[in-house]
Design a protein around this motif. Sequence first.
Motif, short mmCIF file in Angstrom:
data_model
loop_
_atom_site.label_atom_id
_atom_site.label_comp_id
_atom_site.label_asym_id
_atom_site.label_seq_id
_atom_site.Cartn_x
_atom_site.Cartn_y
_atom_site.Cartn_z
N THR A 252 -9.45 4.45 -4.78
CA THR A 252 -9.96 5.41 -3.80
C THR A 252 -10.86 4.66 -2.84
O THR A 252 -11.83 4.02 -3.28
CB THR A 252 -10.76 6.53 -4.48
OG1 THR A 252 -9.92 7.20 -5.41
CG2 THR A 252 -11.27 7.53 -3.46
N VAL B 261 -7.25 3.78 7.00
CA VAL B 261 -6.55 2.62 6.45
C VAL B 261 -5.70 1.95 7.52
O VAL B 261 -5.72 0.72 7.69
CB VAL B 261 -5.69 3.03 5.24
CG1 VAL B 261 -4.78 1.87 4.80
CG2 VAL B 261 -6.57 3.47 4.08
N LEU C 232 -3.26 4.43 -2.98
CA LEU C 232 -4.52 4.89 -2.42
C LEU C 232 -4.61 6.41 -2.50
O LEU C 232 -3.89 7.13 -1.81
CB LEU C 232 -4.65 4.42 -0.97
CG LEU C 232 -4.59 2.90 -0.77
CD1 LEU C 232 -4.79 2.55 0.71
CD2 LEU C 232 -5.61 2.18 -1.64
N LEU D 295 0.83 -1.20 0.00
CA LEU D 295 0.00 0.00 0.00
C LEU D 295 0.87 1.25 0.00
O LEU D 295 1.76 1.40 0.83
CB LEU D 295 -0.92 0.03 1.23
CG LEU D 295 -2.00 -1.05 1.34
CD1 LEU D 295 -2.78 -0.87 2.63
CD2 LEU D 295 -2.93 -1.05 0.13
#
Length: 452
Positions: free
Chosen positions: A282, A407, A395, A7
Amino acid sequence: MPREIRLNAFDMACVGHIQHGLWTHPRDQSTRFGEMAYWTDYARRLEAGLFDGIFFADVLGVYDVLGGSPDAAIRGAVQVPVNDPTLVIPAMAAVTRHLGFGVTCNLVYEPPFLFARRMSTLDHLTGGRIGWNIVTGYLDSAARAAGIGGQIAHDDRYDLADEYMSLVYKLWEGSWDDDAVLADRARGIYADPAKVRAVHHEGPQYRLDAMHLSSPSPQRTPVLYQAGASSRGRRFAATHAECVFVNGGKKEAVREIVDDIRARAVALGRAPGDVKVFMGATLVLGRTDAEAEEKFEEYRRHASSEAAMAHAAASLGIDFARYDLDEPISTEGTQAIVSNVEAMTRSAGPQWTRRKLLDQLVLGSRQQPWVGSAERLADRLVEWSEETGVDGFNLSRTVVPECFDDVAAMLVPALQERGAYKTAYREGTYREKLFGRARLPASHAAARHRGG
C-alpha cells in the motif's frame, strides 16, 4: 542495473476492499463500482500509466466471524456488496490494448467444465490478456451459500484443487488441436472433427465425459496466479502457479517464501524464472515526504477500525469479539487463510492480542502503508525487489482513482529513471508480456495433457 519491476493495481468489484473506511473520503469514487463507465475509465488510466495489469480479488461469502454477525461488514461495506469481476473485464479490455487482467475465481464451488469455458471465453474476448488467481476459499459463509454445512479443511481444499487443475488442463490443452479450426468456406467445414476430442475424467471428486466447448484461445490456459503461502499452498504453487501473490512483512520472511517456492518448482523440473512473485503493498505518494505524510494523515482520518477488524476476523478465522483487549488470542483450529495467521504471528509475536492487532490497522487494514516521496518509494521498491527476489507489487487501492494516478504520474517515472520499469508495453498476450511466450512451457504440469 536493477531488475524490471512489475506493477498491478489490486482491487475488487466492491466499495471496501483492503483499506477499509477510505470510501468515505470525498475524493474517492469507489461507490461507483456498479457503473460500467467507472471501470472503463479505470482501465484507460491504468494503461496510460503503463500498469502491467489489474488484479481482481473476489469472495463468495460475507464476513460474519466478528461477533458471529455480518453487521460490521455490512455497515462498513467490507467487501459487501460485491459484484462478479469477470463481467467488467471484457468492457475494460475493449478500451485497452495491453492491460492484463488477473481475476480471482474460487474453484471449490464451480464445476470445472463451466469454469473452463468461461475462462476460454475471456481469453478470446481480451485477445489473450486473462489470468486466473486460483483460490479455494476461506469463508464458512461461502460454503453455506453453496449448500454445504461448512468449508472443507485447509489442506483438503488443496487436494481437491489438484484434481480440479488436472481436469481444466485437459479441457484447455488437450480437447482441441491447434489446427482444428479450418473456417473453410469453400468446403463448408468450420472445424475438423478428427482434431477435437472428448475429455474422459473419473477421479475422487469429479467425473467428466465431454469435449471443451471453446476452440483454442490465444493462451489456451490463462496466466495462473496463486496466493497461498502456507506449506501446502507453496507445494501447490510450485506445481501450478506462474505468478504467486505474497503478503508483505519482514524482508527475510518474504525472501524465505520466495526462495522456497522457486526451489520447490525447480525440484519439479521447472525453471526458477517460470515463477514470478508479486508482493502486496500500500503506497501513499507525494512529490515530497512532507506532502505524502500530509496525505497519509488525511486518509487516516477516514479509516475504520471496526471494518478492518471485521475483515481481519474473517480472513484469520478468529472472532476477536470473544477476547479482551490484552487477552492472548488462540489461533488453534482455524481453517481460514493459514498464511495470514502465520504472517500475523511473525509480526506481532506468538502471544498477540486484539490491542496489538488494532495498533496495526493504520489505514483500515493489517497492511502497513509505505508513505513518502516518489523518489523514496521508488528506491524502496527497487530495494525490496533486489533483496527479497520479488518481481513486482500488487498495489492495494486507497482513494481511487488518485492513488493510481499518483503511481502513474510520480512513481513510474522515478522507477524508469532507475532503469527499473518499462517505458512502453511489449506486444503479445499477457503471458508473452510476462514470460516471453504465449503458451505454458513443456515443463509445466499442464503440458502432459496436450494433444489428448
